[in-house]
Motif scaffolding. Sequence first.
Motif, short mmCIF file in Angstrom:
data_model
loop_
_atom_site.label_atom_id
_atom_site.label_comp_id
_atom_site.label_asym_id
_atom_site.label_seq_id
_atom_site.Cartn_x
_atom_site.Cartn_y
_atom_site.Cartn_z
N UNK A 66 0.83 -1.20 0.00
CA UNK A 66 0.00 0.00 0.00
C UNK A 66 0.87 1.26 0.00
N UNK A 67 1.94 1.25 0.78
CA UNK A 67 2.83 2.40 0.86
C UNK A 67 3.47 2.70 -0.49
N UNK A 68 3.89 1.65 -1.21
CA UNK A 68 4.64 1.83 -2.46
C UNK A 68 3.71 2.06 -3.65
N UNK A 69 2.60 1.32 -3.72
CA UNK A 69 1.76 1.36 -4.91
C UNK A 69 0.41 2.02 -4.71
N UNK A 70 -0.05 2.13 -3.47
CA UNK A 70 -1.38 2.66 -3.21
C UNK A 70 -2.49 1.66 -3.43
N UNK A 71 -2.15 0.41 -3.71
CA UNK A 71 -3.15 -0.63 -3.97
C UNK A 71 -3.57 -1.28 -2.66
N UNK A 72 -4.88 -1.41 -2.45
CA UNK A 72 -5.42 -2.15 -1.32
C UNK A 72 -5.67 -3.58 -1.78
N UNK A 73 -4.72 -4.44 -1.48
CA UNK A 73 -4.70 -5.79 -2.03
C UNK A 73 -5.87 -6.62 -1.50
N UNK A 74 -6.44 -7.45 -2.37
CA UNK A 74 -7.49 -8.38 -1.96
C UNK A 74 -7.08 -9.84 -2.12
N UNK A 75 -6.13 -10.11 -3.01
CA UNK A 75 -5.73 -11.49 -3.30
C UNK A 75 -4.43 -11.82 -2.59
N UNK A 76 -4.29 -13.09 -2.21
CA UNK A 76 -3.02 -13.52 -1.62
C UNK A 76 -2.79 -14.99 -1.92
N UNK A 77 -1.54 -15.40 -1.75
CA UNK A 77 -1.15 -16.81 -1.92
C UNK A 77 -0.31 -17.22 -0.73
N UNK A 78 -0.67 -18.34 -0.12
CA UNK A 78 0.11 -18.86 1.00
C UNK A 78 1.50 -19.28 0.53
N UNK A 79 2.54 -18.93 1.26
CA UNK A 79 3.86 -19.50 0.96
C UNK A 79 3.79 -21.02 1.08
N UNK A 80 4.16 -21.71 0.01
CA UNK A 80 4.09 -23.17 0.01
C UNK A 80 2.71 -23.72 -0.30
N UNK A 81 1.74 -22.84 -0.59
CA UNK A 81 0.38 -23.28 -0.83
C UNK A 81 -0.44 -23.29 0.44
N UNK A 82 -1.76 -23.36 0.31
CA UNK A 82 -2.64 -23.22 1.47
C UNK A 82 -2.52 -24.38 2.44
N UNK A 83 -2.10 -25.54 1.96
CA UNK A 83 -1.90 -26.71 2.84
C UNK A 83 -0.50 -27.25 2.60
N UNK A 84 0.33 -27.18 3.62
CA UNK A 84 1.69 -27.70 3.50
C UNK A 84 2.16 -28.21 4.86
N UNK A 115 -12.26 -11.60 6.72
CA UNK A 115 -11.82 -10.23 6.45
C UNK A 115 -11.91 -9.87 4.97
N UNK A 116 -12.42 -10.78 4.15
CA UNK A 116 -12.68 -10.44 2.75
C UNK A 116 -11.53 -10.69 1.81
N UNK A 117 -10.48 -11.37 2.25
CA UNK A 117 -9.36 -11.68 1.37
C UNK A 117 -9.58 -13.03 0.69
N UNK A 118 -9.06 -13.15 -0.53
CA UNK A 118 -9.24 -14.36 -1.33
C UNK A 118 -7.87 -14.95 -1.63
N UNK A 119 -7.72 -16.26 -1.38
CA UNK A 119 -6.43 -16.88 -1.66
C UNK A 119 -6.52 -17.80 -2.87
N UNK A 120 -5.42 -17.88 -3.61
CA UNK A 120 -5.31 -18.71 -4.80
C UNK A 120 -4.14 -19.68 -4.64
N UNK A 121 -4.44 -20.96 -4.87
CA UNK A 121 -3.37 -21.94 -5.05
C UNK A 121 -3.11 -22.06 -6.55
N UNK A 122 -2.80 -23.24 -7.05
CA UNK A 122 -2.51 -23.41 -8.47
C UNK A 122 -2.83 -24.83 -8.90
N UNK A 123 -3.03 -25.03 -10.19
CA UNK A 123 -3.21 -26.38 -10.74
C UNK A 123 -2.32 -26.64 -11.95
N UNK A 124 -1.33 -25.80 -12.13
CA UNK A 124 -0.29 -25.98 -13.13
C UNK A 124 0.98 -25.33 -12.62
N UNK A 125 2.14 -25.88 -12.97
CA UNK A 125 3.37 -25.32 -12.40
C UNK A 125 4.56 -25.58 -13.31
#
Length: 502
Positions: A391-409, A426-436
């Motif tokens: 937020x300090x650098x870009x002014x963006x109020x982030x809504x998306x996040x990704x767990x380090x190592x994925x949501x289950x590790x 709190x209204x945040x949405x997390x994304x894992x992946x299905x291709x790598x």
Amino acid sequence: MYEQRTVRRSGEIKLVRMSQYDGRGPRFDQIGKKRKSKLMRLLSVFCMVILTTTAGVFSGVRFVLADDNTGADIMKIERVQLSDSINAEPEEPDAEVGEIVPLAEEQEPRAPLVVLDPGHGGEDEGCSREDVMEKTVNLQIAIKLAEKLRNMGYEVVLTREDDDTEVTLKQRVEIAEAAGGDIFISIHQNACDEKESSASGIETWFYGCPEKVKGENWFCTCCNDSRRLAALVQNGAVSSTAASDRGLQESQELYVIRETSMPSCLVETSFLSNRKEREAISDEEYQDKLISGIAKNIDYYFNPKTMYLTFDDGPSKENTAAVLDILMKRGIKATFFVVGENVLKNPDIARRIVDEGHTIGIHCNEHDYNKIYASVDSFLEDFQAAYDAVYEVTGVEVQLFRFPGGSINSYNKDVYEEIIEKMTERGFVYFDWNGSLEDAAKKNDPEVLLRNARESTLGRKKVVMLAHDIKYNTVLCLEDLIDQFPEYKMEPLTPEVAPIQF
């Protein structure tokens, strides 16, 4: 929706941007408003009927449906000037005062139009061997492909429909332009100078603007669309026939693909100077396989699957900048799950991510699994620090996040459920992946990364592809990765995208 600004008290953690929403359907109060609006509409119609019936008595009053900008219609009563004479001609009512205006009929979208160009024709036989003439093979393939595409719902125009007609290169372009084609595909056969040769395989040509015209990072729609079309035609032809893959070829010289304004390509489907290929391309069953593969991939051009390119762990000064250059050149938007510390180290790169239209999300602040997953509060504290940095650098109020190592590790098995609950509240949405690409592994040669991406995708209609923009080999293979998936339209993640989650 509501926003809750940063609040810090002793022993409490309050995340900054909280958006309350429920994607399952409208909230109860919204349903109430809709019901109220419906009742008001019915009441308004009833009043209009009474008004019409008693117009002579209530000629000084009119009822108007108005919108109070809240989504509900309200009824206003307006006083109007009485006519000087009761027998005066009635004035034309305003459209917004009770007049029923017929809705314009929605036109059904036009089916895409494909222009097929059977190369050569007339006295120009093309590269013939024995009794096999290129012009005839080209026409056979074009006619069958046209029939296949029409059965799929496409419109098709042929630049020639018999072997006796000779069409100049200029005329072929004029036919395509006059028809308003959406894509142009010229069909040819190849040959070597010698009468018989071992040279074999399929290759597809596309027009690429000269670098002196494009500039270093200039995005060219026509080049990228033609490249994608060529890749689809090439992949479809090769995969359906198991022919040798001679790949994509770029040219500024081939007239028909240079002069057409629509995405265009020229495919050489065999070598007539190769006896085995000459026999194959003359066989109806082989032609049917070839045509099915090309038609399937033409359909992907107009109806692509979706891939979300995502990059973790950045930004870095050199590698992320190189990734952004490639994405700009290819006209692609991606998603960057950033590390807070790296954002503060490379603020210009972080701002560039946002300025160039990519999605920015949170990965973590310090990439230390033991520290992040020590407790729920540890995760929230790390997330808050990363959030503040972005937020300090870009002014963006982030809504998306990704767990380090994925949501289950293995690091978060004791806390991940509660973390997910707290973050979702709190209204945040997390994304894992299905291709790598699996580019975080030690063995990450570009060829290996490309194979990993292809094998992990499994042809899914929706793919969230994991990559790391801090890895040099990822930069090296990124353009090949994009070319490897022409059947996918590459988009950035947004809060509206249904998330891929483990």
